[in-house]
Structure formats: structure tokens, C-alpha cells
Design an enzyme around this catalytic site. Structure first.
Site, PDB file in Angstrom:
ATOM      1  N   ASP A   1       4.242  -6.171  -1.086  1.00 22.73           N
ATOM      2  CA  ASP A   1       3.760  -5.306   0.005  1.00 22.73           C
ATOM      3  C   ASP A   1       2.242  -5.397   0.157  1.00 22.73           C
ATOM      4  O   ASP A   1       1.725  -5.239   1.264  1.00 22.73           O
ATOM      5  CB  ASP A   1       4.098  -3.832  -0.271  1.00 22.73           C
ATOM      6  CG  ASP A   1       5.587  -3.553  -0.307  1.00 22.73           C
ATOM      7  OD1 ASP A   1       6.292  -4.042   0.590  1.00 22.73           O
ATOM      8  OD2 ASP A   1       6.044  -2.840  -1.228  1.00 22.73           O
TER       9      ASP A   1
ATOM     10  N   ILE B   1       9.609  -9.863   5.831  1.00 26.58           N
ATOM     11  CA  ILE B   1       9.356  -8.869   6.888  1.00 26.58           C
ATOM     12  C   ILE B   1       8.875  -7.612   6.179  1.00 26.58           C
ATOM     13  O   ILE B   1       9.627  -6.989   5.426  1.00 26.58           O
ATOM     14  CB  ILE B   1      10.607  -8.514   7.722  1.00 26.58           C
ATOM     15  CG1 ILE B   1      11.202  -9.753   8.392  1.00 26.58           C
ATOM     16  CG2 ILE B   1      10.244  -7.458   8.785  1.00 26.58           C
ATOM     17  CD1 ILE B   1      12.425  -9.458   9.281  1.00 26.58           C
ATOM     18  N   ASP B   2       7.622  -7.258   6.364  1.00 22.62           N
ATOM     19  CA  ASP B   2       7.144  -5.974   5.864  1.00 22.62           C
ATOM     20  C   ASP B   2       7.202  -5.021   7.042  1.00 22.62           C
ATOM     21  O   ASP B   2       6.560  -5.248   8.073  1.00 22.62           O
ATOM     22  CB  ASP B   2       5.718  -6.092   5.312  1.00 22.62           C
ATOM     23  CG  ASP B   2       5.284  -4.785   4.668  1.00 22.62           C
ATOM     24  OD1 ASP B   2       6.064  -4.221   3.885  1.00 22.62           O
ATOM     25  OD2 ASP B   2       4.175  -4.315   4.979  1.00 22.62           O
TER      26      ASP B   2
ATOM     27  N   ASP C   1       6.418 -11.345   1.356  1.00 18.80           N
ATOM     28  CA  ASP C   1       7.265 -10.316   1.979  1.00 18.80           C
ATOM     29  C   ASP C   1       7.651 -10.873   3.347  1.00 18.80           C
ATOM     30  O   ASP C   1       6.812 -10.948   4.251  1.00 18.80           O
ATOM     31  CB  ASP C   1       6.505  -8.997   2.112  1.00 18.80           C
ATOM     32  CG  ASP C   1       7.443  -7.847   2.425  1.00 18.80           C
ATOM     33  OD1 ASP C   1       8.535  -8.108   2.989  1.00 18.80           O
ATOM     34  OD2 ASP C   1       7.089  -6.692   2.118  1.00 18.80           O
TER      35      ASP C   1
ATOM     36  N   THR D   1      10.656  -3.485   7.666  1.00 11.78           N
ATOM     37  CA  THR D   1      12.026  -3.764   8.111  1.00 11.78           C
ATOM     38  C   THR D   1      12.596  -2.603   8.931  1.00 11.78           C
ATOM     39  O   THR D   1      13.294  -2.823   9.923  1.00 11.78           O
ATOM     40  CB  THR D   1      12.934  -4.074   6.903  1.00 11.78           C
ATOM     41  OG1 THR D   1      12.466  -5.282   6.301  1.00 11.78           O
ATOM     42  CG2 THR D   1      14.390  -4.251   7.301  1.00 11.78           C
TER      43      THR D   1
ATOM     44  N   GLU E   1      10.408 -10.760  -1.932  1.00 11.04           N
ATOM     45  CA  GLU E   1      11.199  -9.523  -1.996  1.00 11.04           C
ATOM     46  C   GLU E   1      12.701  -9.789  -2.005  1.00 11.04           C
ATOM     47  O   GLU E   1      13.421  -9.243  -2.842  1.00 11.04           O
ATOM     48  CB  GLU E   1      10.874  -8.596  -0.817  1.00 11.04           C
ATOM     49  CG  GLU E   1      11.747  -7.339  -0.847  1.00 11.04           C
ATOM     50  CD  GLU E   1      11.493  -6.359   0.276  1.00 11.04           C
ATOM     51  OE1 GLU E   1      10.752  -6.653   1.212  1.00 11.04           O
ATOM     52  OE2 GLU E   1      12.078  -5.254   0.188  1.00 11.04           O
TER      53      GLU E   1
HETATM   54  C1  IPD Z   1       8.121  -1.196   3.047  1.00 10.47           C
HETATM   55  C2  IPD Z   1       7.055  -0.897   4.039  1.00 10.47           C
HETATM   56  C3  IPD Z   1       6.796   0.590   4.082  1.00 10.47           C
HETATM   57  C4  IPD Z   1       6.418   1.132   2.742  1.00 10.47           C
HETATM   58  C5  IPD Z   1       7.431   0.761   1.693  1.00 10.47           C
HETATM   59  C6  IPD Z   1       7.706  -0.736   1.702  1.00 10.47           C
HETATM   60  P1  IPD Z   1       9.689  -3.311   3.609  1.00 10.47           P
HETATM   61  O1  IPD Z   1       8.373  -2.590   2.983  1.00 10.47           O
HETATM   62  O2  IPD Z   1       5.853  -1.564   3.709  1.00 10.47           O
HETATM   63  O3  IPD Z   1       5.736   0.881   4.949  1.00 10.47           O
HETATM   64  O4  IPD Z   1       6.350   2.516   2.807  1.00 10.47           O
HETATM   65  O5  IPD Z   1       6.911   1.150   0.444  1.00 10.47           O
HETATM   66  O6  IPD Z   1       8.731  -1.016   0.783  1.00 10.47           O
HETATM   67  O7  IPD Z   1      10.857  -2.877   2.794  1.00 10.47           O
HETATM   68  O8  IPD Z   1       9.779  -2.931   5.031  1.00 10.47           O
HETATM   69  O9  IPD Z   1       9.340  -4.749   3.372  1.00 10.47           O
HETATM   70 CA    CA Z   2       7.407  -4.609   2.172  1.00 10.86          CA
HETATM   71 CA    CA Z   3      10.268  -6.723   3.292  1.00  8.75          CA
HETATM   72 CA    CA Z   4      12.545  -4.036   2.020  1.00  2.69          CA
END
Ligand code: IPD
Ligand code: CA
Ligand code: CA
Ligand code: CA
Length: 280
Positions: free
Chosen positions: A226, A95-96, A93, A98, A73
Site C-alpha cells: 500500500d 489495484i490500490d 499493489d 479496490t 498483494e
Molecule cells: C486498501 C486501500 C485503502 C486502505 C486499506 C488498503 P486495497 O488497499 O489502500 O484505502 O484503507 O488499508 O488495504 O485493498 O484497495 O488494495
Molecule cells: Ca492496497
Molecule cells: Ca490492492
Molecule cells: Ca485488497
């Protein structure tokens, strides 16, 4: 070159090893003060820990498996191409979740998947604050902290289901209208879902479906990083992931519906009549 079971075991083990190291970094930073930056939208946050974690994970695989490719990402945010080829490709990813990380809501993870010939073969998702390591190798089942997990087949109707979905970061009015239309439909008669959760991490949402803690998860606007690991974990736990039209899932299509049971998954796809399009 063929990638046999021993190779997949090694890839899986290395993904777990680096997820633990990255997890320590995220855990140590979790309750500390953070410098927050934004990306395309005011609601799209990023921290130095996102970037540092991605760097560490990439360097690990570069050293262990020099010929492999990467999609991450924060590298894509930095201008790298998001291009999936037949070459073994790590989809990362760092940190999923964030926003959860920024707000100290203990529901973030490191998500790592490996695709070979565009097929997802390894998935690892680690939540360092709850110390839960979800993982799967294609054909070998899914595990949480080493114990086999199974998705729930109890809900075959939406009215029996606990659903998970997310609003996402982009807030264009027509996109949000579509999201709310779908949500309203699913919670009212005749569908009458038992509940809807929005936990803030796509990868962990999928692991919750894989572990039988929720019946289904859907979202419009997701990226390949994701959901790539989650797709392997859900499938190996006996669940299924589809596109919103009930077609085979395409990780580049920016949409996903997954469930413990195929019947339920298809019923959700049919109920999702508003398809919120994605601009970014
Ligand atoms: C997000 C998270 C969130 C989802 C978003 C993602 P990130 O990823 O997974 O739950 O609703 O579509 O982009 O930006 O925290 O890696
Ligand atoms: Ca994510
Ligand atoms: Ca992320
Ligand atoms: Ca992100």
C-alpha cells in the site's frame, strides 16, 4: 552488483511502462460489471482485474529482470511469502483502492515500488481514470505527469492541516474504537484539524500529500504494497514518513504517518495515542 543511476532510470522507466499497460486494463474494466469476491473480511473485496493486473505486472518484470524478486498483494493472498530480502524486490499493489474500483469511484491506482538492499529506490503510482502518473527515483525528486511536485510545508500545526486517513477493511470492535479515538482527538480542540478525508487508496493518499493537496496522511493496518511507492514519492517531494511512535518508517510494521513537514508529522504521531493493533 552495483545499481547505478542508469540502472535506476531503467527500472523507473519499466515501472512506468507497465503501469500504463496495467492502467489501460483497469480503465477498460472500470465502468463495466465485475465479479466480486471477498478475502479475509466481508469488506475486503477482490476482482478478477486485481489478479489479472498483478499477473501482467509480475510477468513484465520477470521477463525484463529475471533475477529480481516480488511481493504482490494478490500473490500473497494466494499463499506466497511476504518476505523482503536484500535482493532487488518489486513491491506491487495491482489495484490500490479496490472498493473504489468496484463502486466506480474514480480513485484507484496501480502502485509499484522497487527496494534494493531493503531500501526503497523507485516508486510509481498511476491513477488511470484521472490519468495521473506519480513517480520518483531516490535522490532525483518526485513528479506528476513529468512535472516536479512538492509537498506542502504550510501546516506546522494540526489546526492548519487537511488530513487524510482511512478506516480500513477489518472491523474488529476494539480496533475501530482505537481508530475513532484518534480521529475524535484530531478533530476536536486543542488539535482542531481543518478537515479529514478518506479517499480509499493509501498510495494515492500519499501522492496527494506529495503533491501538496493535503498536509498529512496516517493509517493503521496498511501493508507494504500500500505504501512502498508512496514513501519514495513523498520523500522525493520533500515530505517525510514515520512510524506511529515517531520512529523511522518500517514498511512491514502495518502503520504509517506521512506529512509535508516533519514538525507536523511528529505532532500527529504524538496525538495518536490509541494504537489500534492489527490481527490479520
Ligand atoms: C486498501 C486501500 C485503502 C486502505 C486499506 C488498503 P486495497 O488497499 O489502500 O484505502 O484503507 O488499508 O488495504 O485493498 O484497495 O488494495
Ligand atoms: Ca492496497
Ligand atoms: Ca490492492
Ligand atoms: Ca485488497
Amino acid at each position: 552488483k552495483l545499481h547505478g543511476k542508469d540502472d535506476l532510470d531503467l527500472y523507473h522507466q519499466e515501472a512506468i511502462n507497465i503501469a500504463k499497460i496495467a492502467g489501460k486494463l483497469v480503465r477498460d474494466a472500470f465502468y463495466a460489471e465485475k465479479n466480486i469476491d471477498t478475502k479475509d473480511h466481508k469488506t475486503d473485496l477482490v476482482t478478477e482485474t486485481d489478479q489479472e493486473t498483478e499477473r501482467i505486472i509480475k510477468n513484465h518484470f520477470k521477463e525484463k529482470f529475471p533475477p529480481h524478486s516480488f511481493i504482490g498483494e494478490e500473490s500473497v493472498a494466494g499463499g506466497e511469502k511476504c518476505n523482503l530480502t536484500d535482493n532487488p524486490t518489486w513491491i506491487i499493489d495491482p489495484i490500490d483502492g479496490t472498493t473504489n474500483f468496484v463502486h466506480k469511484f474514480p480513485f484507484s491506482c496501480i502502485s509499484i515500488a522497487l527496494a534494493i538492499n531493503k531500501e526503497l529506490v523507485v516508486g510509481v503510482v498511476y491513477n488511470p481514470t484521472l490519468d495521473e502518473m506519480f513517480s520518483a527515483i531516490a535522490g532525483c525528486g518526485a513528479k506528476c505527469n513529468g512535472k516536479p511536485i512538492k509537498a506542502s510545508k504550510n501546516a506546522t500545526e494540526i489546526s492548519q492541516a487537511l488530513l487524510i486517513t482511512e478506516i480500513g477493511a477489518s472491523r474488529e470492535q476494539d480496533r475501530i474504537n482505537g481508530i475513532m479515538d484518534n480521529l475524535q482527538k484530531l478533530v476536536l480542540e486543542p488539535y482542531l484539524a481543518r478537515g479529514v478525508r478518506a479517499l480509499g487508496s493509501a498510495a494515492l493518499n500519499m501522492c496527494f500529500v506529495a503533491a501538496g493537496r493535503a498536509d498529512a496522511y496516517y493509517e493503521f493496518g496498511i501493508h507494504c504494497w500500500d505504501v512502498a511507492a508512496g514513501i519514495v514519492i513523498v520523500k522525493e517531494a520533500g515530505g517525510i514518513s514515520l512510524g506511529a511512535a515517531g520512529d523511522p518508517v518500517d514498511i512491514m510494521a502495518r502503520e504509517i504517518v506521512c506529512a509535508g513537514s516533519e514538525v507536523l508529522c511528529k505532532k500527529i504521531c504524538s496525538a495518536l495515542t490509541s494504537i489500534p493493533h492489527v490481527r490479520d
